[in-house]
Design a protein around this motif. Structure first.
Motif, PDB file in Angstrom:
ATOM      1  N   THR A 197       0.846  -1.193   0.000  1.00  0.00           N
ATOM      2  CA  THR A 197       0.000   0.000   0.000  1.00  0.00           C
ATOM      3  C   THR A 197       0.885   1.248   0.000  1.00  0.00           C
ATOM      4  N   LEU A 199       0.670   5.635  -0.911  1.00  0.00           N
ATOM      5  CA  LEU A 199      -0.164   6.783  -1.295  1.00  0.00           C
ATOM      6  C   LEU A 199       0.116   7.193  -2.737  1.00  0.00           C
ATOM      7  N   MET A 218       1.796  -3.140   4.787  1.00  0.00           N
ATOM      8  CA  MET A 218       1.441  -1.781   5.205  1.00  0.00           C
ATOM      9  C   MET A 218       2.677  -1.052   5.730  1.00  0.00           C
ATOM     10  N   GLY A 219       2.685   0.277   5.544  1.00  0.00           N
ATOM     11  CA  GLY A 219       3.872   1.052   5.904  1.00  0.00           C
ATOM     12  C   GLY A 219       3.787   1.734   7.260  1.00  0.00           C
ATOM     13  N   ASN A 220       4.860   2.375   7.613  1.00  0.00           N
ATOM     14  CA  ASN A 220       4.981   3.110   8.878  1.00  0.00           C
ATOM     15  C   ASN A 220       4.069   4.349   8.882  1.00  0.00           C
ATOM     16  N   GLU A 221       3.603   4.731  10.078  1.00  0.00           N
ATOM     17  CA  GLU A 221       2.648   5.834  10.223  1.00  0.00           C
ATOM     18  C   GLU A 221       3.173   7.151   9.641  1.00  0.00           C
ATOM     19  N   GLN A 222       4.476   7.413   9.818  1.00  0.00           N
ATOM     20  CA  GLN A 222       5.003   8.694   9.316  1.00  0.00           C
ATOM     21  C   GLN A 222       5.572   8.561   7.904  1.00  0.00           C
ATOM     22  N   GLY A 224       5.529   5.884   5.720  1.00  0.00           N
ATOM     23  CA  GLY A 224       4.953   4.981   4.729  1.00  0.00           C
ATOM     24  C   GLY A 224       5.844   3.764   4.499  1.00  0.00           C
ATOM     25  N   LYS A 238      -3.379   2.034  -3.955  1.00  0.00           N
ATOM     26  CA  LYS A 238      -3.776   3.145  -3.067  1.00  0.00           C
ATOM     27  C   LYS A 238      -5.278   3.087  -2.836  1.00  0.00           C
ATOM     28  N   ILE A 239      -5.669   3.604  -1.699  1.00  0.00           N
ATOM     29  CA  ILE A 239      -7.089   3.781  -1.388  1.00  0.00           C
ATOM     30  C   ILE A 239      -7.373   5.257  -1.684  1.00  0.00           C
ATOM     31  N   MET A 241      -8.214   9.050  -1.773  1.00  0.00           N
ATOM     32  CA  MET A 241      -8.439  10.081  -0.761  1.00  0.00           C
ATOM     33  C   MET A 241      -9.299  11.155  -1.413  1.00  0.00           C
ATOM     34  N   SER A 247      -4.058  11.022   4.029  1.00  0.00           N
ATOM     35  CA  SER A 247      -3.926   9.570   4.208  1.00  0.00           C
ATOM     36  C   SER A 247      -4.931   9.091   5.240  1.00  0.00           C
ATOM     37  N   LEU A 248      -5.115   7.773   5.265  1.00  0.00           N
ATOM     38  CA  LEU A 248      -5.946   7.156   6.294  1.00  0.00           C
ATOM     39  C   LEU A 248      -5.054   6.769   7.468  1.00  0.00           C
TER      40      LEU A 248
HETATM   41  C1  LIG Z   1      -0.540   7.323   7.740  1.00  0.00           C
HETATM   42  S1  LIG Z   1      -0.047   6.370   6.388  1.00  0.00           S
HETATM   43  C2  LIG Z   1       1.555   6.985   5.981  1.00  0.00           C
HETATM   44  C3  LIG Z   1       1.572   8.323   5.414  1.00  0.00           C
HETATM   45  C4  LIG Z   1       2.937   8.702   4.929  1.00  0.00           C
HETATM   46  N1  LIG Z   1       3.104  10.119   5.099  1.00  0.00           N
HETATM   47  C5  LIG Z   1       3.176   8.302   3.485  1.00  0.00           C
HETATM   48  O1  LIG Z   1       3.512   9.154   2.693  1.00  0.00           O
HETATM   49  O2  LIG Z   1       3.031   7.145   3.151  1.00  0.00           O
HETATM   50  C6  LIG Z   1       0.435   4.830   7.084  1.00  0.00           C
HETATM   51  C7  LIG Z   1       0.195   3.659   6.204  1.00  0.00           C
HETATM   52  O3  LIG Z   1      -1.206   3.450   6.048  1.00  0.00           O
HETATM   53  C8  LIG Z   1      -1.483   2.978   4.745  1.00  0.00           C
HETATM   54  N2  LIG Z   1      -2.322   3.976   4.069  1.00  0.00           N
HETATM   55  C9  LIG Z   1      -2.892   5.060   4.636  1.00  0.00           C
HETATM   56  N3  LIG Z   1      -3.658   5.698   3.750  1.00  0.00           N
HETATM   57  C10 LIG Z   1      -3.550   5.027   2.592  1.00  0.00           C
HETATM   58  C11 LIG Z   1      -4.094   5.181   1.286  1.00  0.00           C
HETATM   59  N4  LIG Z   1      -4.914   6.190   1.013  1.00  0.00           N
HETATM   60  N5  LIG Z   1      -3.790   4.283   0.345  1.00  0.00           N
HETATM   61  C12 LIG Z   1      -2.974   3.245   0.603  1.00  0.00           C
HETATM   62  N6  LIG Z   1      -2.421   3.051   1.813  1.00  0.00           N
HETATM   63  C13 LIG Z   1      -2.701   3.906   2.801  1.00  0.00           C
HETATM   64  C14 LIG Z   1      -0.131   2.753   4.072  1.00  0.00           C
HETATM   65  O4  LIG Z   1       0.280   1.453   4.334  1.00  0.00           O
HETATM   66  C15 LIG Z   1       0.744   3.746   4.804  1.00  0.00           C
HETATM   67  O5  LIG Z   1       2.097   3.376   4.734  1.00  0.00           O
END
Ligand SMILES: C[S@@+](CC[C@H](N)C(=O)[O-])C[C@H]1O[C@@H](n2cnc3c(N)ncnc32)[C@H](O)[C@@H]1O
Length: 263
Positions: A197, A199, A218-222, A224, A238-239, A241, A247-248
């Motif tokens: 996943t 963005l 899935m990636g790290n909160e900050q 990704g 991507k999901i 937005m 982001s979610l």
């Molecule tokens: C808060 S998000 C990370 C945001 C980060 N600033 C970035 O650029 O990836 C944390 C994780 O949630 C997942 N995620 C959140 N929103 C997403 C989206 N719209 N599409 C795909 N994955 C998403 C991804 O795995 C992402 O690495």
């Protein structure tokens, strides 16, 4: 089976050695040294016992009396009746649960995971927030996923905050931990799709082909997903937005992906 020693007088002292040892489980160092962790609430303790886990230590309030508690106490290595003030100090809460259990941690080696056991598995890179991790463990359990793989420097799934958020699911979900290189190596043997996943991905998550068993990454909160792990995926998605948020929340995105993969 009969349990271990039970203290029938009410323990009110925070210097009681068992109380001190249980309180110390709030610290990662103590959990690492002992291999133990703290579980709050009769529901979670009963869930553990149902799954064949034996409490090393059980602490409960004087008035607490329930058949599930008696069952757990019959198995426990040590049972202590403690005052509400001691329960509050251990839990660090004003309204603590009246039952606390101490159990052994149980990580599953990566080599022991059977990909064919479920249609969907989840891997998290460098998850940092215990609330997110606990919510994801609960979701993995609820959706019938096979297990969870923690890649790199992750927060501790056995911290009190994380265990609280799992609502007992920490006992039901196999959890493996691994570094990125070992994960990438192991991933080459994965029999289904590995879906990452991002963005910045081109593909919409609804358009992906989730070939069973799907491994969702899935990636790290900050930060990704790192490019190293994104490159190890068959596809990244991507999901969409649609509002102003960019982001979610990680746990929410994981839930969306799990149900997309399992239909
Ligand atoms: C808060 S998000 C990370 C945001 C980060 N600033 C970035 O650029 O990836 C944390 C994780 O949630 C997942 N995620 C959140 N929103 C997403 C989206 N719209 N599409 C795909 N994955 C998403 C991804 O795995 C992402 O690495």
């Amino acid at each position: 089976m009969s349990g271990g020693a039970t203290t029938t007088r009410v323990v009110t002292s925070l210097t009681n050695p068992t109380v001190k040892a249980v309180r110390a489980l709030h610290m990662r160092k103590a959990r690492q040294e002992t291999g133990l962790f703290l579980v709050e609430g009769l529901k979670s303790v009963a869930e553990a016992v149902d799954l064949g886990r034996v409490p090393r230590i059980l602490l409960h309030a004087e008035a607490a009396d329930h058949p599930l508690l008696q069952r757990a106490a019959a198995l426990a290595g040590e049972t202590l009746i403690v005052s509400p003030a001691v329960l509050a100090k251990i839990s660090r809460r004003d309204n603590p649960q009246t039952v606390l259990g101490v159990f052994e941690q149980a990580f599953t080696p990566l080599s022991a995971l059977d990909p064919g056991a479920s249609r969907c598995w989840v891997a998290l890179e460098a998850v940092r927030d215990p609330g997110n991790l606990g919510t994801i463990i609960r979701t993995v359990d609820a959706a019938g996923c096979g297990g969870l793989i923690l890649i790199g420097e992750c927060c501790d799934p056995y911290s009190v905050e994380c265990v609280r958020a799992t609502m007992g699911s920490v006992f039901a979900v196999p959890i493996a931990k691994v570094d990125a290189e070992a994960f990438i190596d192991w991933r080459t043997t994965w029999p289904g799709a590995v879906v990452g996943t991002l963005l910045t991905a081109e593909a919409d998550f609804r358009a992906a082909i989730y070939r069973d068993p799907t491994l969702i990454l899935m990636g790290n909160e900050q930060a990704g997903l790192t490019s190293q792990l994104a490159a190890a995926c068959d596809v990244t998605v991507k999901i969409p937005m649609r509002g102003r948020a960019d982001s979610l929340n990680l746990a929410v995105a994981t839930g969306v992906m799990i149900y997309a993969a399992t239909g």
